[in-house]
Write an enzyme that holds these catalytic residues in place. Structure first.
Site, PDB file in Angstrom:
ATOM      1  N   ASP A  83      17.466  78.551 -49.681  1.00  0.00           N
ATOM      2  CA  ASP A  83      17.376  79.263 -50.954  1.00  0.00           C
ATOM      3  C   ASP A  83      17.171  80.746 -50.666  1.00  0.00           C
ATOM      4  OD1 ASP A  83      17.208  79.811 -53.612  1.00  0.00           O
ATOM      5  OD2 ASP A  83      15.263  78.846 -53.947  1.00  0.00           O
ATOM      6  N   ASP A 142      23.113  81.125 -54.959  1.00  0.00           N
ATOM      7  CA  ASP A 142      22.089  81.532 -53.991  1.00  0.00           C
ATOM      8  C   ASP A 142      21.374  80.378 -53.306  1.00  0.00           C
ATOM      9  OD1 ASP A 142      20.755  80.627 -56.221  1.00  0.00           O
ATOM     10  OD2 ASP A 142      19.282  82.247 -56.269  1.00  0.00           O
ATOM     11  N   GLU A 143      21.922  79.177 -53.360  1.00  0.00           N
ATOM     12  CA  GLU A 143      21.275  78.061 -52.675  1.00  0.00           C
ATOM     13  C   GLU A 143      22.295  77.021 -52.243  1.00  0.00           C
ATOM     14  OE1 GLU A 143      18.835  75.434 -55.054  1.00  0.00           O
ATOM     15  OE2 GLU A 143      19.754  76.175 -56.897  1.00  0.00           O
TER      16      GLU A 143
END
EC number: 2.7.7.7
Length: 407
Positions: free
Chosen positions: A21, A115-116
């Site tokens: 993350d 974003d992960e």
């Protein structure tokens, strides 16, 4: 407490799933690109009272500011907050770099959002050493390539890996080892389980459940009787069971861009300018990924929040900005505007990879190949010198001030 019933091993190897993350991703990108923002309370979003916070830096989170919060409330909590407009194109650029980093370690990477991502780490210990070393190397490589920090969680199963990545933020690493799963879950607040929302949490509190250990005080049938399939899944999670694998996504099926305005409008000329700006974003994204689409869709949301879409299928697939824009404008011309417009967007779908050989029966729209080469040249200049290096004449002086945007 009942014993853990997790997956254990595959072909003699301990299974590992990692969740990576990026830390305060949008805000961190802005702080990286503008050193004057480092260490300051930064939030990404619009500036009007109708805006919401899209992302918050850790410096502003300590005041209680969170994503999806109204800008008005965020300013009350932190008067010194610095609001910066979002740049989704830039965030996607860094996201692509981040996913490429993860694929250096494993071919099985599932991007969960911009974003992960999840990574199948089974067997990586043979290549890189203990799982701690795998996580450390990922973090170092991520910082080297993207300039940003990430937090890493590792566990035998997927949902625990996601929980673990949030245990030591920012720039942290947390590992739930196979032999630690039972004890880790025993005291884990049930609200930390992904998918347990506010409504279910209220029900569980009324039933006396605070931790995963509380769930195991009753048999699985008890939870299935009261919560149905959710009860069965919850009972499994409390025992550390999650058969969900890491599965790389299929190719995208559509690409779109949309903007919500700071003020509703019926100005068709203004709407066309927005469609042009959005068509540029969509076209560039298609060309970067090597896709062409046959169907162009116009989306309009009115001031009363009612929404319509209009679509047109082309004779051939395209990634051409001009074709996308002209088709979207043609669709707009066919739409009456009984109320002012709050949001407008354009999308392209019905994809086929460009690598496929085009047959004689499937040609692109006539007379647009030269423009397509121009699109490619503009893409190259913008990648090298930034998005503002080249501006269409029609967009000169056009100031984009939406409350929110997505693409």
């Amino acid at each position: 407490m009942r014993g853990w019933a997790g997956q254990g091993k595959i072909m003699g190897m301990r299974t590992w799933i990692l969740h990576i993350d990026m830390d305060a991703f949008f805000a961190s990108v802005e702080q990286m690109d503008n050193p004057e923002l480092k260490g300051k309370p930064v939030a990404v979003g619009g500036t009007s009272d109708r805006s919401v916070v899209s992302a918050a830096s850790y410096e502003v989170r300590k005041y209680g500011v969170r994503s999806a919060m109204s800008v008005v409330k965020a300013r009350k909590l932190c008067p010194e907050i610095i609001m910066v407009p979002g740049r989704m194109g830039r965030y996607k650029e860094i996201s692509h770099l981040a996913m490429d980093v993860l694929r250096e370690f494993s071919p099985t990477v599932e991007q969960a959002s911009v974003d992960e991502a999840y990574l199948d780490g089974t067997g990586l210990e043979r290549l890189f050493g203990p799982i701690d070393e795998v996580g450390r190397r990922i973090k170092e490589r991520m910082k080297e390539v993207t300039g940003l920090t990430c937090s890493v969680g590792a566990a035998p199963v997927r949902f625990l890996a996601k929980i673990a990545s949030d245990m030591d933020k920012p720039d942290g690493m947390f590992i739930v080892r196979h032999e630690e799963v039972g004890e880790f879950l025993r005291t884990l607040p049930v609200g930390r389980i992904p998918g347990v929302g506010a409504k279910l949490l209220d029900v569980l509190k009324r039933l006396g459940v605070r931790t995963c250990g509380d769930i195991l005080l009753k048999p699985g049938e008890y939870w299935e009787d009261r919560l149905g399939k959710y009860g069965s899944a919850l009972f499994d999670r409390a025992r550390g069971i999650d058969p969900t694998p890491v599965t790389p996504h299929e190719a995208a099926k559509s690409c779109s861009a949309e903007n919500t305005f700071s003020e509703d409008t019926t100005d068709r000329a203004l709407l066309r300018k927005w469609l042009l700006a959005q068509s540029e974003r969509v076209g560039e994204d298609l060309r970067r990924h090597g896709y062409k689409g046959r169907t162009v869709t116009l989306k309009i949301k009115y001031s009363d929040f009612s929404q319509i879409t209009r679509s047109k299928s082309l004779d051939g697939r395209t990634d051409n900005t001009g074709v996308i824009y002209e088709t979207a404008c043609a669709l707009l011309d066919q739409v009456k505007l009984p109320r002012s417009v709050r949001l407008i967007g354009v999308g392209v779908s019905n994809f086929e990879a460009r690598a496929r050989q085009v047959t004689l029966f499937e040609e692109g729209p006539a007379g647009k190949e030269a423009t397509s080469e121009l699109d490619k040249a503009v893409d190259a200049v913008r990648r090298k010198f930034g998005g503002k290096a080249v501006t269409r004449v029609e967009l000169l002086g056009f100031k984009k001030k939406p409350t929110n945007s997505a693409d």
